[in-house]
Design a protein around this motif. Sequence first.
Motif, PDB file in Angstrom:
ATOM      1  N   LYS A  53       0.196   0.739  12.435  1.00 53.89           N
ATOM      2  CA  LYS A  53       0.249   1.461  11.167  1.00 53.89           C
ATOM      3  C   LYS A  53       0.833   0.607  10.059  1.00 53.89           C
ATOM      4  O   LYS A  53       0.376   0.653   8.911  1.00 53.89           O
ATOM      5  N   PHE A  54       1.865  -0.184  10.439  1.00 57.85           N
ATOM      6  CA  PHE A  54       2.534  -0.973   9.420  1.00 57.85           C
ATOM      7  C   PHE A  54       2.327  -2.472   9.631  1.00 57.85           C
ATOM      8  O   PHE A  54       3.187  -3.281   9.321  1.00 57.85           O
ATOM      9  N   LYS A  55       1.190  -2.832  10.189  1.00 61.05           N
ATOM     10  CA  LYS A  55       0.949  -4.252  10.476  1.00 61.05           C
ATOM     11  C   LYS A  55       0.881  -5.082   9.204  1.00 61.05           C
ATOM     12  O   LYS A  55       1.168  -6.273   9.207  1.00 61.05           O
ATOM     13  N   VAL A  56       0.504  -4.461   8.098  1.00 61.26           N
ATOM     14  CA  VAL A  56       0.387  -5.226   6.860  1.00 61.26           C
ATOM     15  C   VAL A  56       1.743  -5.681   6.353  1.00 61.26           C
ATOM     16  O   VAL A  56       1.825  -6.582   5.522  1.00 61.26           O
ATOM     17  N   ILE A  57       2.816  -5.054   6.830  1.00 64.25           N
ATOM     18  CA  ILE A  57       4.138  -5.462   6.369  1.00 64.25           C
ATOM     19  C   ILE A  57       4.430  -6.893   6.796  1.00 64.25           C
ATOM     20  O   ILE A  57       5.107  -7.634   6.099  1.00 64.25           O
ATOM     21  N   ARG A  97      -2.122  -4.143  -2.554  1.00 66.83           N
ATOM     22  CA  ARG A  97      -3.218  -3.219  -2.837  1.00 66.83           C
ATOM     23  C   ARG A  97      -3.816  -2.697  -1.536  1.00 66.83           C
ATOM     24  O   ARG A  97      -4.004  -3.466  -0.596  1.00 66.83           O
ATOM     25  N   PRO A  98      -4.134  -1.415  -1.481  1.00 67.09           N
ATOM     26  CA  PRO A  98      -4.803  -0.866  -0.288  1.00 67.09           C
ATOM     27  C   PRO A  98      -6.159  -1.519  -0.090  1.00 67.09           C
ATOM     28  O   PRO A  98      -6.872  -1.830  -1.054  1.00 67.09           O
ATOM     29  N   THR A  99      -6.536  -1.727   1.170  1.00 67.59           N
ATOM     30  CA  THR A  99      -7.810  -2.374   1.483  1.00 67.59           C
ATOM     31  C   THR A  99      -8.570  -1.578   2.536  1.00 67.59           C
ATOM     32  O   THR A  99      -7.982  -0.829   3.321  1.00 67.59           O
ATOM     33  N   VAL A 100      -9.888  -1.776   2.521  1.00 67.82           N
ATOM     34  CA  VAL A 100     -10.773  -1.202   3.538  1.00 67.82           C
ATOM     35  C   VAL A 100     -11.773  -2.274   3.918  1.00 67.82           C
ATOM     36  O   VAL A 100     -12.378  -2.920   3.048  1.00 67.82           O
ATOM     37  N   LEU A 101     -11.961  -2.491   5.224  1.00 70.87           N
ATOM     38  CA  LEU A 101     -12.942  -3.459   5.691  1.00 70.87           C
ATOM     39  C   LEU A 101     -14.290  -2.768   5.806  1.00 70.87           C
ATOM     40  O   LEU A 101     -14.464  -1.852   6.612  1.00 70.87           O
ATOM     41  N   LEU A 102     -15.231  -3.205   4.985  1.00 68.20           N
ATOM     42  CA  LEU A 102     -16.580  -2.627   4.969  1.00 68.20           C
ATOM     43  C   LEU A 102     -17.459  -3.432   5.912  1.00 68.20           C
ATOM     44  O   LEU A 102     -17.727  -4.615   5.682  1.00 68.20           O
ATOM     45  N   GLN A 103     -17.911  -2.796   6.991  1.00 68.46           N
ATOM     46  CA  GLN A 103     -18.745  -3.453   7.985  1.00 68.46           C
ATOM     47  C   GLN A 103     -20.220  -3.342   7.595  1.00 68.46           C
ATOM     48  O   GLN A 103     -20.603  -2.556   6.718  1.00 68.46           O
ATOM     49  N   PRO A 130      -1.845   0.880   5.904  1.00 70.37           N
ATOM     50  CA  PRO A 130      -0.638   1.076   5.086  1.00 70.37           C
ATOM     51  C   PRO A 130      -0.378  -0.128   4.187  1.00 70.37           C
ATOM     52  O   PRO A 130      -0.705  -1.271   4.521  1.00 70.37           O
ATOM     53  N   THR A 131       0.202   0.115   3.051  1.00 74.51           N
ATOM     54  CA  THR A 131       0.550  -0.939   2.097  1.00 74.51           C
ATOM     55  C   THR A 131       2.039  -0.851   1.779  1.00 74.51           C
ATOM     56  O   THR A 131       2.690   0.151   2.051  1.00 74.51           O
ATOM     57  N   VAL A 132       2.561  -1.915   1.191  1.00 79.08           N
ATOM     58  CA  VAL A 132       3.983  -1.977   0.875  1.00 79.08           C
ATOM     59  C   VAL A 132       4.188  -2.363  -0.585  1.00 79.08           C
ATOM     60  O   VAL A 132       3.323  -2.973  -1.223  1.00 79.08           O
ATOM     61  N   LYS A 133       5.358  -1.992  -1.068  1.00 80.37           N
ATOM     62  CA  LYS A 133       5.778  -2.348  -2.415  1.00 80.37           C
ATOM     63  C   LYS A 133       7.282  -2.553  -2.374  1.00 80.37           C
ATOM     64  O   LYS A 133       8.015  -1.734  -1.834  1.00 80.37           O
ATOM     65  N   PHE A 134       7.744  -3.680  -2.934  1.00 78.59           N
ATOM     66  CA  PHE A 134       9.178  -3.954  -2.911  1.00 78.59           C
ATOM     67  C   PHE A 134       9.524  -4.942  -4.009  1.00 78.59           C
ATOM     68  O   PHE A 134       8.641  -5.537  -4.647  1.00 78.59           O
ATOM     69  N   GLU A 135      10.817  -5.100  -4.221  1.00 78.66           N
ATOM     70  CA  GLU A 135      11.332  -6.050  -5.197  1.00 78.66           C
ATOM     71  C   GLU A 135      12.222  -7.070  -4.497  1.00 78.66           C
ATOM     72  O   GLU A 135      12.980  -6.718  -3.595  1.00 78.66           O
ATOM     73  N   VAL A 136      12.123  -8.317  -4.940  1.00 85.27           N
ATOM     74  CA  VAL A 136      12.988  -9.382  -4.453  1.00 85.27           C
ATOM     75  C   VAL A 136      13.870  -9.827  -5.613  1.00 85.27           C
ATOM     76  O   VAL A 136      13.365 -10.303  -6.638  1.00 85.27           O
ATOM     77  N   HIS A 137      15.175  -9.638  -5.475  1.00 87.26           N
ATOM     78  CA  HIS A 137      16.131 -10.057  -6.488  1.00 87.26           C
ATOM     79  C   HIS A 137      16.703 -11.399  -6.063  1.00 87.26           C
ATOM     80  O   HIS A 137      17.350 -11.514  -5.024  1.00 87.26           O
ATOM     81  N   PHE A 164      12.165  -1.055  -1.200  1.00 86.91           N
ATOM     82  CA  PHE A 164      11.068  -1.242  -0.247  1.00 86.91           C
ATOM     83  C   PHE A 164      10.415   0.108   0.036  1.00 86.91           C
ATOM     84  O   PHE A 164      11.079   1.066   0.433  1.00 86.91           O
ATOM     85  N   GLN A 165       9.100   0.190  -0.169  1.00 92.45           N
ATOM     86  CA  GLN A 165       8.363   1.428   0.022  1.00 92.45           C
ATOM     87  C   GLN A 165       7.065   1.131   0.767  1.00 92.45           C
ATOM     88  O   GLN A 165       6.470   0.060   0.604  1.00 92.45           O
ATOM     89  N   THR A 166       6.644   2.064   1.582  1.00 85.86           N
ATOM     90  CA  THR A 166       5.357   1.959   2.265  1.00 85.86           C
ATOM     91  C   THR A 166       4.473   3.122   1.825  1.00 85.86           C
ATOM     92  O   THR A 166       4.959   4.213   1.529  1.00 85.86           O
ATOM     93  N   PHE A 167       3.163   2.857   1.790  1.00 80.49           N
ATOM     94  CA  PHE A 167       2.202   3.863   1.363  1.00 80.49           C
ATOM     95  C   PHE A 167       1.051   3.900   2.357  1.00 80.49           C
ATOM     96  O   PHE A 167       0.616   2.859   2.867  1.00 80.49           O
ATOM     97  N   CYS A 168       0.551   5.071   2.605  1.00 75.36           N
ATOM     98  CA  CYS A 168      -0.647   5.229   3.413  1.00 75.36           C
ATOM     99  C   CYS A 168      -1.334   6.532   3.013  1.00 75.36           C
ATOM    100  O   CYS A 168      -0.682   7.452   2.501  1.00 75.36           O
ATOM    101  N   GLY A 169      -2.610   6.588   3.251  1.00 75.06           N
ATOM    102  CA  GLY A 169      -3.343   7.796   2.880  1.00 75.06           C
ATOM    103  C   GLY A 169      -4.831   7.523   2.774  1.00 75.06           C
ATOM    104  O   GLY A 169      -5.329   6.480   3.227  1.00 75.06           O
ATOM    105  N   SER A 170      -5.535   8.439   2.153  1.00 72.20           N
ATOM    106  CA  SER A 170      -6.990   8.319   1.983  1.00 72.20           C
ATOM    107  C   SER A 170      -7.333   8.576   0.524  1.00 72.20           C
ATOM    108  O   SER A 170      -6.755   9.472  -0.115  1.00 72.20           O
ATOM    109  N   PRO A 171      -8.277   7.823  -0.036  1.00 73.88           N
ATOM    110  CA  PRO A 171      -8.704   8.071  -1.419  1.00 73.88           C
ATOM    111  C   PRO A 171      -9.452   9.406  -1.517  1.00 73.88           C
ATOM    112  O   PRO A 171     -10.167   9.801  -0.599  1.00 73.88           O
TER     113      PRO A 171
END
Length: 386
Positions: free
Chosen positions: A126-130, A165-171, A214-221, A315-322
Amino acid sequence: MANICNNLPINGKMDGDLEEEGSQLGEAKKELETWKIKVERANDVKARLILEKLEEDEAKTKAQQEMSAYVKRQEECQKEFTQSMTTVQDEILKLGKRKQDLLNKLKRCQDELEAERAESTKLKQKFKVICAQIPDTEVKFSAQNKEEKEDNSQQIRGVFAISQRPTVLLQGGQALITFEEEKVASQILKIAKCSVSCDNISLDVKPKRITMDPTVKFEVHLDVSRKKLKVSNVPPSMPEERMKDRLEMSFSRPSQGGGEVESVEYDKNTGTGQITFLNPGVAEILALMGWYLVDLDSEVNVQVGPINKYQLRKFQTFCGSPKRTILLDDIEDRVDEEELQDNLEIHFQKPSNYGGEIESIKYISRGKALQAFFLCENKLKMDNQL
């Protein structure tokens, strides 16, 4: 005279008898002495036998006592053995019960471990993109925070916002369609199979909801010190205190780009150290050089670099469907790719087919693959074919 003569033979006879009797008496005395000797010997033998009997009786009594002691000891040993056997059997029963409890606990732990592994695999999927590698990107300085001007002489501060950015693999044999309205996508998803007319043939396609990774969003200070410099690859050629003095002298030379040193830290075990300059800016210049010439027993180039402190925040994670984009699957390559895409667009634009206005559409034929990026609010961008 006559009487005297008559008595002579008689006396003579009596003397013979006396001699014979004396001889017999002597033999009797000898025999008596012999019997006395035999009696004494017999008495000695009897006394010896009595003594031996007494000794044997004593030995017998002692043997009987020892036998009694051995019997008693045997009984005690038998009793101890019985008690020990009972204790061992009880212990065996306890160990058997303990073993069974441990086996049951092991089984429960194995089941829990398998459940945890399954959950871990699920979370990793689920969180492999992290864990994905972030590509090198040029950083553009946007503005300076006015609140941090006072600390500007001490360190350089930067905040980097990273959003995936969320991605989808189009076969191959699939198409993505984004409608202008959510309700149109909802209507299409309720249909199990759609028949699309293409020239003189009809193609069946299956609408499906998209599941995005799932996608992530975070800040690096990031804070970069303007006064401190990291030193490494310092050879352990002298004691620590002497090494600190040499480093201080070497980094104090303006001719080599150095400046007045405030403090020096050095670890002989790792060959690393830290130089703190009195004035800001010197560490920045030397860090850009990468190497610095230090005067030890001989001149040695040591590696220098900046001292950075960074912190991960927000640090935030996002998942869902358009909601406005759907996937069309199981499309057969019966016609050209562009022609089939046009026919799909025409079909799903018609209200009679429960369609509506299409914002974007992309179809790829079989044997290909395409990475689709969702920019924002269901807007799609297609990457190069994989």
